[in-house]
Design a protein around this motif. Structure first.
Motif, PDB file in Angstrom:
ATOM      1  N   THR A  45      62.328  59.138 -44.914  1.00 42.50           N
ATOM      2  CA  THR A  45      61.618  60.382 -44.628  1.00 42.50           C
ATOM      3  C   THR A  45      62.561  61.575 -44.694  1.00 42.50           C
ATOM      4  O   THR A  45      62.242  62.603 -45.306  1.00 42.50           O
ATOM      5  CB  THR A  45      60.962  60.304 -43.231  1.00 42.50           C
ATOM      6  OG1 THR A  45      60.108  59.167 -43.201  1.00 42.50           O
ATOM      7  CG2 THR A  45      60.169  61.545 -42.940  1.00 42.50           C
ATOM      8  N   LEU A  49      62.425  64.680 -47.493  1.00 45.93           N
ATOM      9  CA  LEU A  49      62.310  66.068 -47.062  1.00 45.93           C
ATOM     10  C   LEU A  49      63.507  66.889 -47.555  1.00 45.93           C
ATOM     11  O   LEU A  49      63.350  68.019 -48.023  1.00 45.93           O
ATOM     12  CB  LEU A  49      62.200  66.149 -45.544  1.00 45.93           C
ATOM     13  CG  LEU A  49      62.024  67.543 -44.969  1.00 45.93           C
ATOM     14  CD1 LEU A  49      60.782  68.215 -45.540  1.00 45.93           C
ATOM     15  CD2 LEU A  49      61.943  67.484 -43.460  1.00 45.93           C
ATOM     16  N   THR A  50      64.698  66.314 -47.484  1.00 43.60           N
ATOM     17  CA  THR A  50      65.896  67.006 -47.964  1.00 43.60           C
ATOM     18  C   THR A  50      65.806  67.288 -49.466  1.00 43.60           C
ATOM     19  O   THR A  50      66.122  68.399 -49.911  1.00 43.60           O
ATOM     20  CB  THR A  50      67.149  66.167 -47.666  1.00 43.60           C
ATOM     21  OG1 THR A  50      67.210  65.934 -46.258  1.00 43.60           O
ATOM     22  CG2 THR A  50      68.402  66.864 -48.123  1.00 43.60           C
ATOM     23  N   LEU A  52      63.136  67.629 -51.246  1.00 49.21           N
ATOM     24  CA  LEU A  52      62.130  68.664 -51.453  1.00 49.21           C
ATOM     25  C   LEU A  52      62.688  70.050 -51.161  1.00 49.21           C
ATOM     26  O   LEU A  52      62.482  70.992 -51.937  1.00 49.21           O
ATOM     27  CB  LEU A  52      60.909  68.398 -50.571  1.00 49.21           C
ATOM     28  CG  LEU A  52      59.794  69.423 -50.633  1.00 49.21           C
ATOM     29  CD1 LEU A  52      59.176  69.451 -52.018  1.00 49.21           C
ATOM     30  CD2 LEU A  52      58.738  69.125 -49.589  1.00 49.21           C
TER      31      LEU A  52
END
Length: 106
Positions: A45, A49-50, A52
Motif C-alpha cells: 500500500t 501510494l508513493t 502515485l
C-alpha cells in the motif's frame, strides 16, 4: 486507436479490476492472519501510494519535469513531519505551488 478498441480496453480493464477485487474477498481469513502477509500488504500500500505521488509530482507526459509541484511536495512533507493537521498540509502545499507559479516558476 479506434473508439471500439478504446472501449474494449476500458471494459477489459474494468473486468480485471473487478476480478481482482473479488479474488481479494475470496481469500481465506487465515491466510490474512499471518503476520508476514499483513506486513507485506501494508508495504505494498505504501509503495503504491508513493509511486502515485512521484508520478503526479514529476510526470509530464512521457518526460520528467521539475516545476512548482516538487517544492510544494517538500513543504507538505515537512508539515507532515511536524504533525500539522491535514488541512494545514494541503493549504501550505497549495500556497507554495501557487506562490512559485505566481513568481513564474512552473
Amino acid at each position: 486507436m479506434s473508439a471500439a478498441a478504446l472501449w474494449a480496453t476500458v471494459l477489459a480493464a474494468s473486468l480485471a479490476c473487478f476480478a481482482l477485487k473479488l479474488a481479494g474477498h475470496l481469500v481465506p481469513e487465515h491466510w490474512l492472519a499471518d503476520p508476514r502477509v499483513a506486513r507485506l500488504t501494508s508495504l505494498v500500500t505504501v509503495a503504491l501510494l508513493t509511486s502515485l505521488v512521484v508520478v503526479q509530482t514529476l510526470g509530464a507526459g512521457r518526460g520528467v519535469t521539475l516545476d512548482a509541484r516538487l517544492p510544494a511536495l517538500a513543504v507538505a512533507a515537512i508539515a507532515l513531519v511536524l504533525r500539522a493537521p491535514f488541512i494545514v498540509v494541503v493549504v501550505l502545499a497549495a500556497a507554495t505551488a501557487a506562490g512559485l507559479r505566481w513568481l513564474g516558476w512552473g
